[in-house]
Design an enzyme around this catalytic site. Structure first.
Site, PDB file in Angstrom:
ATOM      1  N   ILE A 143     -10.322   9.186   0.487  1.00  0.00           N
ATOM      2  CA  ILE A 143     -10.242   8.763  -0.625  1.00  0.00           C
ATOM      3  C   ILE A 143     -10.244   7.288   0.422  1.00  0.00           C
ATOM      4  O   ILE A 143      -9.942   7.316   1.384  1.00  0.00           O
ATOM      5  CB  ILE A 143      -9.105   8.485  -1.418  1.00  0.00           C
ATOM      6  N   PRO A 196      -6.373  -4.347  11.283  1.00  0.00           N
ATOM      7  CA  PRO A 196      -7.442  -4.233  11.273  1.00  0.00           C
ATOM      8  C   PRO A 196      -8.617  -3.058  11.569  1.00  0.00           C
ATOM      9  O   PRO A 196      -7.828  -2.400  13.162  1.00  0.00           O
ATOM     10  CB  PRO A 196      -7.596  -5.169  12.392  1.00  0.00           C
ATOM     11  N   HIS A 211      -3.844   3.287  -3.616  1.00  0.00           N
ATOM     12  CA  HIS A 211      -4.028   2.885  -2.201  1.00  0.00           C
ATOM     13  C   HIS A 211      -2.863   1.092  -2.128  1.00  0.00           C
ATOM     14  O   HIS A 211      -2.666   1.234  -0.928  1.00  0.00           O
ATOM     15  CB  HIS A 211      -5.704   2.421  -2.318  1.00  0.00           C
ATOM     16  N   ARG A 226     -18.696 -17.155  38.359  1.00  0.00           N
ATOM     17  CA  ARG A 226     -18.739 -15.474  38.607  1.00  0.00           C
ATOM     18  C   ARG A 226     -18.806 -14.850  39.845  1.00  0.00           C
ATOM     19  O   ARG A 226     -17.429 -13.588  39.977  1.00  0.00           O
ATOM     20  CB  ARG A 226     -19.720 -14.455  37.705  1.00  0.00           C
ATOM     21  N   HIS A 263       1.161  -0.950   0.357  1.00  0.00           N
ATOM     22  CA  HIS A 263       0.372  -0.094   0.081  1.00  0.00           C
ATOM     23  C   HIS A 263       0.777   1.111   0.431  1.00  0.00           C
ATOM     24  O   HIS A 263       1.318   1.938   1.166  1.00  0.00           O
ATOM     25  CB  HIS A 263      -0.823  -0.253   1.707  1.00  0.00           C
ATOM     26  N   HIS A 293     -29.051 -13.960  24.430  1.00  0.00           N
ATOM     27  CA  HIS A 293     -28.007 -13.955  25.675  1.00  0.00           C
ATOM     28  C   HIS A 293     -27.315 -14.764  25.945  1.00  0.00           C
ATOM     29  O   HIS A 293     -26.423 -15.370  27.024  1.00  0.00           O
ATOM     30  CB  HIS A 293     -28.137 -13.168  26.465  1.00  0.00           C
ATOM     31  N   GLU A 341     -17.802  -2.724  24.075  1.00  0.00           N
ATOM     32  CA  GLU A 341     -17.733  -3.907  24.428  1.00  0.00           C
ATOM     33  C   GLU A 341     -15.704  -4.050  23.166  1.00  0.00           C
ATOM     34  O   GLU A 341     -14.918  -4.054  24.489  1.00  0.00           O
ATOM     35  CB  GLU A 341     -18.214  -5.274  24.037  1.00  0.00           C
ATOM     36  N   GLY A 367     -10.546   4.317   7.432  1.00  0.00           N
ATOM     37  CA  GLY A 367     -11.372   3.411   7.453  1.00  0.00           C
ATOM     38  C   GLY A 367     -11.518   3.289   8.808  1.00  0.00           C
ATOM     39  O   GLY A 367     -12.926   2.626   9.786  1.00  0.00           O
ATOM     40  N   HIS A 396     -22.116 -15.231  32.393  1.00  0.00           N
ATOM     41  CA  HIS A 396     -23.150 -15.888  31.641  1.00  0.00           C
ATOM     42  C   HIS A 396     -23.411 -16.429  30.636  1.00  0.00           C
ATOM     43  O   HIS A 396     -23.230 -16.870  29.542  1.00  0.00           O
ATOM     44  CB  HIS A 396     -24.335 -14.707  32.136  1.00  0.00           C
ATOM     45  N   ARG A 412     -23.653 -17.783  35.532  1.00  0.00           N
ATOM     46  CA  ARG A 412     -24.309 -16.996  36.329  1.00  0.00           C
ATOM     47  C   ARG A 412     -25.261 -17.678  37.738  1.00  0.00           C
ATOM     48  O   ARG A 412     -25.241 -17.382  38.588  1.00  0.00           O
ATOM     49  CB  ARG A 412     -25.527 -17.051  35.289  1.00  0.00           C
ATOM     50  N   PHE A 460     -21.784 -11.398  24.349  1.00  0.00           N
ATOM     51  CA  PHE A 460     -20.821 -10.408  23.351  1.00  0.00           C
ATOM     52  C   PHE A 460     -18.949 -10.405  23.228  1.00  0.00           C
ATOM     53  O   PHE A 460     -18.762  -9.682  22.858  1.00  0.00           O
ATOM     54  CB  PHE A 460     -21.536  -9.007  24.258  1.00  0.00           C
TER      55      PHE A 460
END
Lengths: 654, 654
Positions: free
Chosen positions: B186, B117, B258, B349, B27, B465, B403, B155, B453, B512, B429
């Site tokens: 761009i 990323p 690019h 937990r 690049h 969930h 998160e 980005g 959980h 949980r 999550f």
């Protein structure tokens, strides 16, 4: 609030309290806080017909703050939907009740999408609003002319996907999208100022949104804000200042009302505070009548729309589109015949584009896009002009660098109906939208993910861009079909299978690099998920199972083994989920007990034991990749005939 | 630009062009576009010492737009770091070169984090800036007083994680964080206006940021903007208006620069345009000298800092903290002795919180937090006061409903050094932050994810969930240790193992619901990843392997089988990755060939064949969950003694 309206809202509050209390589990705070806003919306604005929850031109209502599910259930029940019944609500959060902890589209008509994972409801609503404008452009105001309403909480606004979703909505000027923000300034951990100092209104304005504000407990003010929103051509956020748990005198305004039953005493105090004297789960007749009347508010609209549809020359095509039917000829068969003859040596991402050229020409419901990797994902075709504010009739969406927003929007389009969405990014970035892919599967929606650059075969971009665990991780998601085709024919077949599938999403994991044609004579065996691509010539002692780019290598390994008198089948496994549906005899035929079972896939080995057992040989990659030209990487990670054949021979103990 | 500075920038451009050309991959556009900004930063602002890349008080420089890796490599090489050498740069994107396609912290000192990323570099920088303020609060200006600089592209700004990261940074008033935005308008697909209409400056201001703007090719203007940023107490975004591929006369300003080599002709044209006459990979002596001199700019600062450290009473504690050393007594042993005796029946937990109470009291490097689930994740302890703008010395971060931002910030804190970050959300999550978990593993950072959980055992919240595929999907990520402890003792041991691990992250998947104490007599066998918790009494015919909440069920199943004269071992497998490190004999002892191998885990079955083979019996859940009380769900999905024992007996063919 006007006293009638106030009692209508209190009916929601009472049901929310009662249901959560009965379940001793749930979230009363949000339904109680937003009861007034929701009542105004349902009694004065929402276009819907409880008798026909699938009415194509209904407004879509999305409860993005899905934990407030009792708000949705109360609204549906009170306004006259067949389900949930009061018995359903009494069984809130119990096994087999459609009143699940979070609203699920697959449980109740009228629940437009499954919410709970925060931010995604709003992001799906963006997709619904895109679908509305797109279908409006195609079928006109007479058939498609509705709004998308969202109730969102602070969580929905803080999640990253919100940024992507509102950026897309603002850019596409989705003026028929209206978000009602439950601005209660409380999150689970406490006051919102524990974790955020954002000027939400300024942020929304910065992305091309209109922002209104109102007292979320004042009916006149709520209506004023909504009227303002409707008058503005931009998508709108209405900040409804509310008190969480409004009506519970000792707990309202605190996170204590968010996610637990209020308790017997507080419920009693709330009933007194609200002047609500009815028994639990009972709605006084006059209030029920007001709600029933509200539920009829669009009955005339509905009848007129049905008359317009009946008279429309587009009636059949519109009905078929909304039913998700494919044209009798999708263009795929002719294309498949062509490439079976031509045997192109192309990357499967290119093969996907070739298939899409045929499909998008014949299937107008296909609306594509990419998260800023159009040329790499090969997702744009000649038939798909850009979808823009100036041309909502376009069929290609430049989603920008918004993988999660794209995936959620695709879910919204599929849920809306009339569109079969597909969208591209690199397979590695399935990580960025993974929970939306999961929601495609959970919601049983036909969304097609075009995930290219599917292994170390992408080469120099290195380990940050090389999926190793992703194909297997996606296979772990229930109700998701993961295709990793080995050539152009399997790629086209994967497209056909993904399109034919009406109860769930599909992933196409596609190569960056060219792959030889191998499956041109398979006779469509892809549909069985795995099949014998080459049968052993010498006595079979080995079965080589592979997917995608490794199938060609498996053929070469088989040839080398046969050269040493060792018979080897080659099995191509483009879709594990379809293979698992086959019967035991087919499984035993493909993976027999009397041969060494070898798996070859440029990804993690975990999971392959399902097919080759603890005694099989798995050629995979259990580390991150590296940056180098693809051939060097395949050699480095042992994906060569010279590296593999000795391992097989050693394992055979020849 | 001043002519000397201009040529210093052109040296970056030349190296970027040459390296990409040699690799025929990469690049060039971003390094060429941001060469001027980077030159001003490195020659006038950045506090660093190429001779001591690990200097604790150096400024951190994060190339969030990681595809522009040649910018980082050129800067490091030119300013005098030992690596990359010019030979390394000549081998850009080749196997074993530290100059990977995207910058990797594990390849080069001076690369502060692994990027590519998009959005995560900036989000990790937020974590670094938190770490700086936190350690400053503890150790004072004399030892900790540096800035965090970020180069980010469009980005990075469009990705959802950006919203979370800047929201957190604005809220925490991280004024020493400076983002230089490569505002080239761009993206890969073309002009940014294809996909976004956002007023970026307004958005950043809305979240509490200062925004400056400058001509990114005018040294004076760049310095003015940076000076403005430094003078403002808020975190700053400097919008540097640039031309992508600046210097390539026919391609600059377009996405053609690019992600591909410019080509021989365009490189020649660019050399002419830039007045750059040196051969490829050669830097004229005067320009090299200017860069070497720039590389020395903080030498005095460095020497003075070393003197301050040497004289500081905090020298040893600071050095140990930055080296990531744990105190001799982490408090865990005493706690473990206590619970081995007390055998508490608690949710894991809760057990995690109990372990953390001991650990956070003894290990000051532990900085915790939660994405708005503090009370559910049980992550807050008495020792960890909130980290706020008023008290950066606090050790608990209210991350908000962010998160992905949390996980990336934790990576940044770990990379900065001096902090061992842990943070909580629901296991489901992990989908939202999955790529950041992956980057913890790829970057070999000690980050601890408290994911509670962990199954249908969470009950009524339902399938949105309830993780079913998550534990297995996380096991698929290389270099990630996934713990699913069965009780309080295993939970404490998992904490100990996660803390002792210095080359990678750990996940703790926690229940949980309450779980009985089972492993109090195991003698720390968790460290082997899997171990025999109960040995068969009758002749062993069955081995029951389970994790987490299913271990107690396995014990009950074993008891029932033994009651029928069928001997059954129970194997607890808290960490597969540690088990895989054991030798073959241990594996064969735990999973013998002469018994029916049974797996029990409330998640997908895929993957368990690794341990129990194709002939084993796997009790799992290959669909989404449901909303109901946990006991009802376990019964519904067949996780009861009554459901499992007959299956085992049938399989045994008794």
């Amino acid at each position: 609030m006007h006293s009638d309206t106030q009692q209508m809202a209190n009916a929601i509050r009472a049901l929310a309290m009662d249901a959560v209390e009965a379940a001793n589990s749930g979230h009363p705070g949000m339904p109680m806080g937003m009861a007034d806003v929701a009542t105004i919306l349902y009694s004065r604005y929402l276009k819907h017909n409880p008798a026909d929850p699938h009415w194509a031109d209904r407004d879509r209502f999305v409860l993005s703050a899905g934990h407030g599910s009792m708000l949705a259930y109360a609204l549906l029940h009170l306004s006259g939907y067949a389900r949930p019944t009061m018995a359903d609500i009494r069984n809130f959060r119990q096994l087999h009740s459609p009143c699940a902890g979070h609203p699920e589209n697959i449980e109740l008509a009228g629940v437009e999408c499954t919410t709970g994972p925060l931010g995604q409801g709003l992001a799906m609503a963006v997709g619904m609003a895109i679908a509305e404008r797109h279908l409006n452009a195609e079928f006109g105001d007479a058939l498609v002319d509705h709004r998308t309403w969202v109730v969102a909480g602070d969580g929905c606004l803080m999640e990253g996907v919100n940024h992507e979703a509102i950026g897309l909505a603002g850019h596409l000027r989705l003026g028929r999208l209206n978000v009602l923000w439950d601005d209660n300034r409380i999150t689970i951990d406490g006051a919102t100022d524990l974790s955020t100092s954002e000027d939400v209104a300024a942020r929304y304005r910065a992305t091309g949104w209109h922002v209104a504000q109102c007292d979320g407990h004042d009916g006149v003010d709520i209506a004023r804000a909504i009227d303002e929103a409707l008058a503005d051509p931009r998508p709108s956020l209405s900040a409804c200042r509310t008190i969480i748990g409004k009506g519970a005198p000792n707990k309202q305004g605190t996170s204590a009302t968010h996610g637990a039953a209020l308790g017997k005493d507080e419920v009693a105090a709330a009933r007194a505070e609200l002047g609500w004297n009815a028994a639990p789960f009972e709605i006084p007749a006059d209030i029920a009548a007001d709600w029933a009347s509200a539920g009829q508010r669009s009955a005339d609209d509905h009848a007129e729309w049905q008359a317009r549809l009946a008279a429309s020359p587009a009636r059949d095509s519109f009905t078929a589109r909304m039913a998700g039917e494919l044209p009798a000829d999708t263009g795929l068969d002719a294309y498949l015949n062509k490439i079976r003859a031509e045997k192109p040596n192309v990357a499967t991402r290119k093969a996907s584009e070739m298939a899409l050229e045929a499909l998008t020409a014949a299937v107008p419901a296909l609306v594509g896009g990419s998260a800023d990797l159009t040329g790499s994902n090969n997702t744009k075709t000649r038939s798909t002009a850009p979808l823009t504010p100036e041309n909502y009739g376009g069929r290609y969406i430049y989603y920008g660098i918004r993988e999660f927003g794209m995936a959620a929007a695709m879910n919204g389009m599929a849920l809306h109906g009339g569109i079969i969405p597909y969208g591209g990014t690199f397979l590695i970035f399935s990580d960025y939208c993974r929970n939306a892919i999961r929601l495609s599967a959970l919601q049983e929606q036909r969304v097609i993910y075009v995930l290219t650059h599917d292994s170390i075969g992408l080469g120099e971009d290195g380990p940050t861009h090389q999926p190793v665990e992703h194909v297997m991780s996606l296979r772990a998601i229930p109700n998701l079909h993961v295709f990793r085709p080995c050539d152009a024919v399997e790629t086209a077949e994967a497209w056909g299978l993904a399109l034919a599938r009406t109860d769930g999403p599909s992933v196409l994991a596609l190569s960056r690099q060219n792959l030889p044609s191998l499956s041109e004579n398979s006779g469509g065996a892809s549909a069985r998920g795995a099949y014998r691509l080459r049968a052993a010539t010498a006595k079979r002692r080995v079965v080589l199972a592979a997917t995608g780019s490794e199938v060609a290598l498996a053929v070469d390994v088989a040839t080398a083994l046969e050269g040493q008198g060792i018979g080897a089948d080659v099995v191509s496994m483009p879709c594990w989920e379809l293979f698992v549906e086959q019967d035991a005899a087919y499984n035993a035929d493909i993976f027999p007990d009397d041969a060494l079972l070898v798996a070859m896939e440029a990804g993690v080995t975990l999971g392959w034991e399902r097919h080759v057992g603890r005694d099989g040989l798995i050629i995979g990659i259990d580390s991150f990749g590296a940056s180098a030209p693809a051939p060097d990487l395949f050699a480095h990670f042992g994906f060569t005939v010279d590296a593999i054949v000795p391992k097989i021979i050693a394992k055979l103990g020849v």
